[in-house]
Scaffold this active site. Structure first.
Site, PDB file in Angstrom:
ATOM      1  N   TYR B 278       0.837  -1.204   0.000  1.00 19.76           N
ATOM      2  CA  TYR B 278       0.000   0.000   0.000  1.00 19.76           C
ATOM      3  C   TYR B 278       0.876   1.259   0.000  1.00 19.76           C
ATOM      4  CZ  TYR B 278      -4.386   2.480   0.823  1.00 19.76           C
ATOM      5  OH  TYR B 278      -5.493   3.269   0.702  1.00 19.76           O
ATOM      6  N   TYR B 316      -1.407   4.526 -10.337  1.00 21.66           N
ATOM      7  CA  TYR B 316      -2.403   3.680 -11.022  1.00 21.66           C
ATOM      8  C   TYR B 316      -3.824   4.099 -10.644  1.00 21.66           C
ATOM      9  CZ  TYR B 316      -5.330  -0.643 -10.635  1.00 21.66           C
ATOM     10  OH  TYR B 316      -6.351  -1.563 -10.609  1.00 21.66           O
TER      11      TYR B 316
END
Ligand SMILES: [Zn+2]
Lengths: 98, 370
Positions: B278, B316
């Site tokens: 993350y 992304y």
């Protein structure tokens, strides 16, 4: 600035709670902080008209507090600081020279 | 009983103009189609971010009456926690087919607030909010400051994380920054400062998006169209909600979470081929790679093990909680579906979710079926 002192395990904590998080005991007593510590880390928040410095200060007694640094234009981690008050809030400024 | 991921999919990403539940429906039905299953097969749901009754809400919207559900909230780490809960529920027979899903329309709805959420009555509202830290970025900023100080590094070193994420996203047509070309260290350093030392390009994106994965028993997954991805191990750790709680900013719960997952899987960091971590902020990447055992302390910026192969939250997609998309990319890597960004022969993948201000951590280790 009031800390809690645990008479069972001799540790200090901040903010106040009904139990000592070090030992689970409840023999906690309010004590005045010495008002000294070092900057653990800091960040200058730029999303405001006047940027301000949020910091974690490690108190001499052990607990870490979130606070502001004042009158420290270029703070560094580990620098010593002392307690002051601004608008009723505990903040930290440079330590007095020895 | 061994459990596997049989399906994985994204919903529409970027700026969609769709509602959360429309995006959720896309994620769920696409993941089920990927698994060769339908809504009629689903008897378990794990999701949040819809309403106070998120799993129930989604079940109602999709016309389901599941026998198992989970709407735990632990920020972006919770989707890795759902994998653990789902594997246990399937193993114990409470349900047979679980969909873990998430979607957000935060870019379309302009719902992201930088000041975050201090909930009335909490110690943080009383003792931290008066100092007006930005939540969560000011915490990550203090971690970054401590990290740079401790290891004698600079903002430019950290900026390399954003540059690398942009480069990887150029190999992922679904990425928000796909086709935007490379980012330079100078551009990262010149971006508006938000909470020093982190500037705007040290922060993850704000986009719509989401995804879903479908879990079932490994034996059943073997009869479905796509190669099963087995759940080899998982672990988690909760450490703090307050910005002043952690005794050491550089020791996060990822250390314990990772160790627990490796122990359960019977594996070590050297066995991992690809990592999905993350990357809420640039600092999260080196610190996370170190905590999970892929680099010594202070050396996380020079890790060459493939990680965040799709571009991650920095380049992304970042729909508020990235956790489920870490799983989607891990599954695709293990199936060999990643085209230009495929890690050759990837057989073990690690996904690590983080929530809040490094508050919650959960690690999942996935593998190809052998
Ligand atoms: Zn005690």
């Amino acid at each position: 600035m009031i800390l809690q002192f645990c008479r069972s395990c001799q540790k200090y904590q901040y903010y106040p709670r009904p139990i000592c998080v070090a030992c689970g005991g409840d023999d906690l007593w309010p004590v005045e902080a010495a008002g000294t510590g070092v900057v653990d880390s800091f960040t200058v928040v730029h999303r405001a008209e006047t940027p301000y410095t949020v910091a974690r200060v490690s108190l001499t007694e052990g607990p870490i507090v979130l606070t502001h640094l004042v009158d420290i234009p270029d703070p560094v981690c580990d620098q010593p600081v002392r307690l002051d008050w601004r608008d009723g809030l505990p903040v930290f400024r440079p330590s007095l020279p020895e | 009983m061994s459990v596997a991921i049989a399906g994985a999919a994204e919903c529409d990403l970027g700026k969609t103009g769709k509602s959360i539940l429309e995006l959720q429906t896309q994620a769920v039905t696409r993941a089920l189609a990927d698994a060769g299953l339908t809504l009629a097969d689903v008897d378990g749901i794990a999701t949040n971010g819809i309403s106070r009754f998120s799993a129930t809400q989604l079940a109602d919207y999709l016309g389901l009456q599941p026998s198992w559900s989970d709407s735990s909230f632990a920020g972006g780490a919770v989707f890795e926690m759902y994998v653990a809960r789902a594997a246990q529920a399937i193993s114990s027979g409470q349900c047979s087919t679980v969909v873990i899903s998430y979607a957000s329309n935060q870019r379309s709805a302009r719902s992201r607030k930088l000041t975050g959420v201090y909930e009335e009555g909490t110690p943080e509202a009383a003792f931290e909010e008066p100092y007006r830290p930005l939540y969560p970025i000011s915490y990550y900023a203090m971690v970054a400051q401590r990290y740079l100080h401790t290891y004698g590094l600079s903002r430019a070193d950290l900026a390399g994380v954003a540059v690398a994420a942009r480069d990887r996203a150029q190999l992922n047509p679904a990425a928000w920054t796909y086709g935007k070309g490379p980012l330079t260290v100078d551009e990262v350093l010149a971006a508006p400062m938000i909470s020093s030392p982190l500037g705007a390009l040290d922060c993850c994106l704000v986009t719509d998006g989401g995804g879903a994965v479908v879990l079932t028993s490994l034996s059943r997954a073997r009869d479905l169209p796509k190669p099963p991805v087995t759940v080899m191990g998982y672990g988690e750790a909760l450490t703090h909600t307050g910005m002043a709680t952690a005794p050491d900013l550089l020791r996060t719960g990822a250390i314990e979470s990772g160790q627990r997952a490796f122990a359960r899987a019977g594996l070590a960091p050297a066995d991992v081929d690809v990592v999905q971590l993350y990357d809420s902020f640039t600092i999260s990447v080196p610190l996370g790679l170190e905590a999970l055992g892929f680099a010594a302390p202070g050396e996380g910026l020079s890790v060459t093990l493939p990680h965040n192969t799709g571009g991650g939250g920095l380049a992304y997609c970042h729909p508020g909680q990235l956790g489920v998309l870490l799983l989607v990319e891990a599954v695709r890597q293990l199936r060999g579906e990643c085209g230009a960004r495929q890690v050759p022969d990837a057989s073990v993948a690690l996904a690590h979710g983080t929530g809040g201000i490094f508050s919650s951590h959960a690690t999942v280790i996935l593998g190809v079926d052998r």
